[in-house]
Motif scaffolding. Structure first.
Motif, short mmCIF file in Angstrom:
data_model
loop_
_atom_site.label_atom_id
_atom_site.label_comp_id
_atom_site.label_asym_id
_atom_site.label_seq_id
_atom_site.Cartn_x
_atom_site.Cartn_y
_atom_site.Cartn_z
N MET A 2 0.78 -1.00 -0.09
CA MET A 2 -0.12 0.06 0.00
C MET A 2 0.95 1.24 0.06
N ILE A 3 0.61 2.24 -0.94
CA ILE A 3 1.41 3.58 -1.02
C ILE A 3 0.41 4.57 -0.72
N LEU A 4 0.93 5.42 0.26
CA LEU A 4 0.22 6.74 0.66
C LEU A 4 0.93 7.70 -0.29
N TYR A 5 0.28 8.48 -1.06
CA TYR A 5 0.70 9.66 -1.68
C TYR A 5 0.38 10.99 -0.83
N GLY A 6 1.11 11.42 -0.43
CA GLY A 6 0.70 12.75 0.37
C GLY A 6 2.07 13.59 0.82
N LEU A 7 2.12 14.42 2.06
CA LEU A 7 3.13 15.29 2.42
C LEU A 7 3.53 14.68 3.97
N LYS A 8 4.79 14.60 3.92
CA LYS A 8 5.37 13.98 5.20
C LYS A 8 4.95 15.09 6.31
N ASN A 9 4.66 16.45 6.21
CA ASN A 9 4.18 17.44 7.39
C ASN A 9 2.79 17.59 7.32
N CYS A 10 2.11 16.69 6.61
CA CYS A 10 0.48 16.91 6.54
C CYS A 10 -0.17 15.98 7.83
N ASP A 11 -0.94 16.73 8.58
CA ASP A 11 -1.50 16.15 9.76
C ASP A 11 -2.24 14.76 9.27
N THR A 12 -3.26 15.16 8.24
CA THR A 12 -3.97 14.17 7.71
C THR A 12 -3.20 12.89 7.37
N LYS B 33 -0.71 6.30 10.72
CA LYS B 33 -0.50 5.90 12.10
C LYS B 33 -1.54 4.68 12.28
N GLN B 34 -2.63 4.86 11.31
CA GLN B 34 -3.55 3.66 11.33
C GLN B 34 -3.36 2.70 10.18
N LEU B 35 -2.29 2.98 9.23
CA LEU B 35 -1.92 2.07 8.29
C LEU B 35 -0.33 1.87 8.31
N PRO B 36 0.02 1.13 9.44
CA PRO B 36 1.54 0.92 9.39
C PRO B 36 2.17 0.24 8.32
N GLN B 37 1.37 -0.64 7.59
CA GLN B 37 2.18 -1.09 6.39
C GLN B 37 2.35 -0.59 5.15
N ALA B 38 1.51 0.98 5.18
CA ALA B 38 1.46 1.93 4.08
C ALA B 38 3.01 2.59 4.01
N ARG C 275 -3.94 0.91 -3.36
CA ARG C 275 -3.92 -0.53 -2.74
C ARG C 275 -4.17 -1.39 -3.79
N GLN C 276 -2.96 -2.00 -4.29
CA GLN C 276 -3.30 -2.87 -5.54
C GLN C 276 -3.70 -1.97 -6.77
N ALA C 277 -4.92 -2.42 -6.84
CA ALA C 277 -5.63 -1.61 -8.28
C ALA C 277 -6.57 -0.84 -7.75
N GLU C 278 -6.77 -0.30 -6.52
CA GLU C 278 -7.90 0.52 -5.84
C GLU C 278 -7.22 1.82 -5.34
N LEU C 279 -7.93 2.67 -5.59
CA LEU C 279 -7.45 4.17 -5.23
C LEU C 279 -8.45 4.88 -4.35
N PHE C 280 -7.86 5.38 -2.98
CA PHE C 280 -8.72 6.12 -2.19
C PHE C 280 -8.21 7.72 -1.99
N LEU C 281 -9.23 8.53 -1.79
CA LEU C 281 -8.87 9.80 -1.66
C LEU C 281 -9.33 10.41 -0.50
N ALA D 273 -12.74 2.81 6.93
CA ALA D 273 -13.39 1.59 7.20
C ALA D 273 -12.90 0.50 6.07
N ALA D 274 -12.61 1.23 4.81
CA ALA D 274 -12.27 0.19 3.68
C ALA D 274 -10.75 -0.26 4.11
N LEU D 275 -10.03 0.47 4.68
CA LEU D 275 -8.65 0.13 4.66
C LEU D 275 -8.30 -0.19 6.05
N VAL D 276 -8.61 0.15 7.13
CA VAL D 276 -8.36 -0.18 8.38
C VAL D 276 -8.90 -1.62 8.87
N ALA D 277 -9.95 -1.71 8.41
CA ALA D 277 -10.74 -3.17 8.61
C ALA D 277 -10.01 -4.35 7.94
N ASP D 278 -9.25 -4.06 7.02
CA ASP D 278 -8.38 -5.23 6.40
C ASP D 278 -7.27 -5.81 7.23
#
Length: 105
Positions: free
Chosen positions: A1-11, A17-22, A86-92, A100-105
């Protein structure tokens, strides 16, 4: 899983924090691959551009009128964050539905 963002972005930090595998890809330093950006734009449309950001407010009317893909390639911080692949899926964003979609897995 890849999270595209900014390292200093609170969100983005909350999501990580909730996706340690990202793995965080800082869009300012590394950018977003063109194919991922094109797919995200096709899926999310204009929602992909964060029109509430300080970067957006710093653009003049002519720049704001450019194609979203061009704007995001030139100003990666304009992208709404996080964009999660996450694989072929994108979340914004990091709303309840995404959590719910990502943390539940």
């Amino acid at each position: 899983m890849i999270l595209y963002g900014l390292k200093n972005c609170d969100t983005c930090r909350k999501a990580l924090k909730q996706l340690p595998q990202a793995r965080l890809v800082d869009v300012r330093g590394e950018g977003v691959p063109a194919e991922v950006l094109a797919k995200a734009l096709a899926q999310f449309g204009d929602k992909l551009v964060n029109t509430r950001s300080t970067t957006w407010r710093g653009l003049n009317a002519e720049e704001r009128g450019r194609a979203p893909l061009d704007l995001l390639q030139e100003h990666p911080a304009l992208m709404k964050r996080p964009l999660i692949a996450r694989q072929a899926e994108l979340f914004l964003g990091w709303d309840k539905a995404t959590q719910a979609a990502l943390v539940a897995d």
